[in-house]
Scaffold this active site. Structure first.
Site, PDB file in Angstrom:
ATOM      1  N   ARG A 170     -11.154   3.241   3.752  1.00 14.08           N
ATOM      2  CA  ARG A 170     -12.575   2.911   3.923  1.00 14.08           C
ATOM      3  C   ARG A 170     -12.741   1.609   4.706  1.00 14.08           C
ATOM      4  NH1 ARG A 170     -13.833   3.010  -2.164  1.00 14.08           N
ATOM      5  NH2 ARG A 170     -11.614   3.563  -2.253  1.00 14.08           N
ATOM      6  N   GLY A 172      -8.618   1.304  -1.303  1.00 12.11           N
ATOM      7  CA  GLY A 172      -9.695   1.534  -0.349  1.00 12.11           C
ATOM      8  C   GLY A 172      -9.390   1.127   1.073  1.00 12.11           C
ATOM      9  N   GLU A 173      -8.118   1.068   1.451  1.00 11.82           N
ATOM     10  CA  GLU A 173      -7.783   0.625   2.814  1.00 11.82           C
ATOM     11  C   GLU A 173      -8.362   1.564   3.869  1.00 11.82           C
ATOM     12  OE1 GLU A 173      -3.929  -0.339   5.678  1.00 11.82           O
ATOM     13  OE2 GLU A 173      -3.721  -0.535   3.495  1.00 11.82           O
ATOM     14  N   GLY A 230     -23.442   4.649   5.368  1.00  9.74           N
ATOM     15  CA  GLY A 230     -22.876   3.446   4.780  1.00  9.74           C
ATOM     16  C   GLY A 230     -21.667   3.769   3.916  1.00  9.74           C
ATOM     17  N   SER A 287     -19.316   8.977   9.190  1.00  7.40           N
ATOM     18  CA  SER A 287     -20.068   9.077   7.940  1.00  7.40           C
ATOM     19  C   SER A 287     -20.610   7.710   7.528  1.00  7.40           C
ATOM     20  CB  SER A 287     -19.168   9.645   6.843  1.00  7.40           C
ATOM     21  OG  SER A 287     -19.816   9.616   5.586  1.00  7.40           O
ATOM     22  N   GLU A 310      -4.975   5.187  -7.764  1.00  4.45           N
ATOM     23  CA  GLU A 310      -6.178   5.468  -6.986  1.00  4.45           C
ATOM     24  C   GLU A 310      -5.880   6.476  -5.883  1.00  4.45           C
ATOM     25  OE1 GLU A 310      -9.418   4.824  -3.996  1.00  4.45           O
ATOM     26  OE2 GLU A 310      -7.264   4.564  -3.718  1.00  4.45           O
ATOM     27  N   GLN A 368       0.841  -1.201   0.000  1.00  4.62           N
ATOM     28  CA  GLN A 368       0.000   0.000   0.000  1.00  4.62           C
ATOM     29  C   GLN A 368       0.871   1.245   0.000  1.00  4.62           C
ATOM     30  OE1 GLN A 368      -2.132   2.705  -0.079  1.00  4.62           O
ATOM     31  NE2 GLN A 368      -3.723   1.515   0.967  1.00  4.62           N
ATOM     32  N   GLN A 380     -18.869   3.979  -1.815  1.00  2.00           N
ATOM     33  CA  GLN A 380     -18.132   3.490  -2.977  1.00  2.00           C
ATOM     34  C   GLN A 380     -17.415   2.195  -2.610  1.00  2.00           C
ATOM     35  OE1 GLN A 380     -15.315   6.225  -4.627  1.00  2.00           O
ATOM     36  NE2 GLN A 380     -14.877   4.954  -6.403  1.00  2.00           N
TER      37      GLN A 380
END
Length: 288
Positions: free
Chosen positions: A91, A88-89, A66, A61, A122, A45, A69
């Site tokens: 998230r 997306g780590e 929920g 949030s 990303e 990462q 994405q």
């Protein structure tokens, strides 16, 4: 391997999907709930530091709305039945903090190199990486994929000069790099002290006093110039207003300035001593 990255993550996911199905599909197609315990972080990462306050805000949030994405996973290359995070780590971490037991995810078959490239693009497109993480990511991509700086810039949608100037931050001492990594210094601060002799002491002084980038640049210039000198021949034969204006511009820019005025028309010359100074001048002139 690099095609599609410069167009963005959505284009890349369409491309990957098309390679396996023979047709492009929306990148969110195939998203499904994956149990949190079946997901592990990617050891490659690019992002190394996750601010606790940001994670707490995202977790709140997620509790309210929920996960909006899906994250991107690939089957774990070493643990059957497990999944490895590609993108997306943050998230994923916030979802755990929010008390959820599953997270919506896309699963793609990706090689190690492809997964690493996707993770970099990303993060950079989301502007999730700080300057030091970005520099480390460029270095890893260049080393692993054998890219030149120009090729890395094309792949990631950045200019060659941006890649080169960001990589220069890796020349800083480890203690200064940590200041940038953990947000105590900005990229502007780091570039300001990049050519200084006593970088660690300057960095500690900037952090302790909470200096702005402009103040840091002035501090570096003052340390490099030594004791204040009297005006030289170039200033001596200028009128007082022109000489004062030159001095003000030099203090603001940190570069040599020469003004030649001929009755209201003339020329303004700015001299730079390094590519970093040229890059900073271009950034200011274009307001980027």
């Amino acid at each position: 391997m690099a095609r599609g990255l410069g167009r963005g993550l959505s284009a890349l996911l369409n491309e990957e999907e098309g390679q396996t199905t023979g047709a492009a599909t929306p990148p969110a197609s195939g998203a499904r709930e994956i149990p949190i315990e079946l997901i592990e972080a990617n050891p490659d990462q690019p992002r190394r530091h996750f601010a606790e306050t940001e994670l707490a805000e995202l977790a709140q949030s997620i509790r309210e709305s929920g996960v909006l994405q899906p994250i991107l996973l690939r089957p774990s290359p070493s643990k059957p039945g497990m999944f490895e995070i590609v993108a997306g780590e943050r998230r994923w971490r916030a979802t755990q903090a929010a008390g959820h037991h599953a997270i919506p995810a896309l699963v793609r078959e990706l090689t190690d190199e492809r997964a690493f490239e996707v993770a970099i693009i990303e993060n950079i497109q989301r502007e999730d990486l700080n300057a030091m993480e970005e520099a480390q990511a460029y270095q890893s991509l260049i080393g692993r994929a054998g890219y030149t700086q120009d090729k890395a810039g094309q792949v990631l949608g950045k200019s060659r000069s941006h890649v080169a100037n960001t990589l220069r931050l890796l020349q800083l001492p480890a203690a200064v790099q940590d200041h940038v990594l953990y947000g105590r210094l900005s990229a502007g601060h780091a570039r300001a002290i990049l050519t200084a002799d006593d970088q660690e002491r300057l960095a500690d002084q900037i952090v302790a006093k909470g200096l702005s980038v402009r103040d840091a640049e002035a501090l570096v210039r003052a340390r490099a110039a030594g004791p204040k000198k009297t005006s030289g021949p170039r200033k001596a034969n200028k009128d007082a207003d022109t000489a004062a204006l030159e001095a003000d511009l030099e203090d603001a820019l940190g570069m040599g300035v020469d003004i030649v005025d001929r009755g209201g028309a003339g020329a303004l010359t700015i001299r730079y001593d390094s590519l970093e100074q040229l890059d900073e001048l271009c950034r200011r002139l274009t307001r980027r």
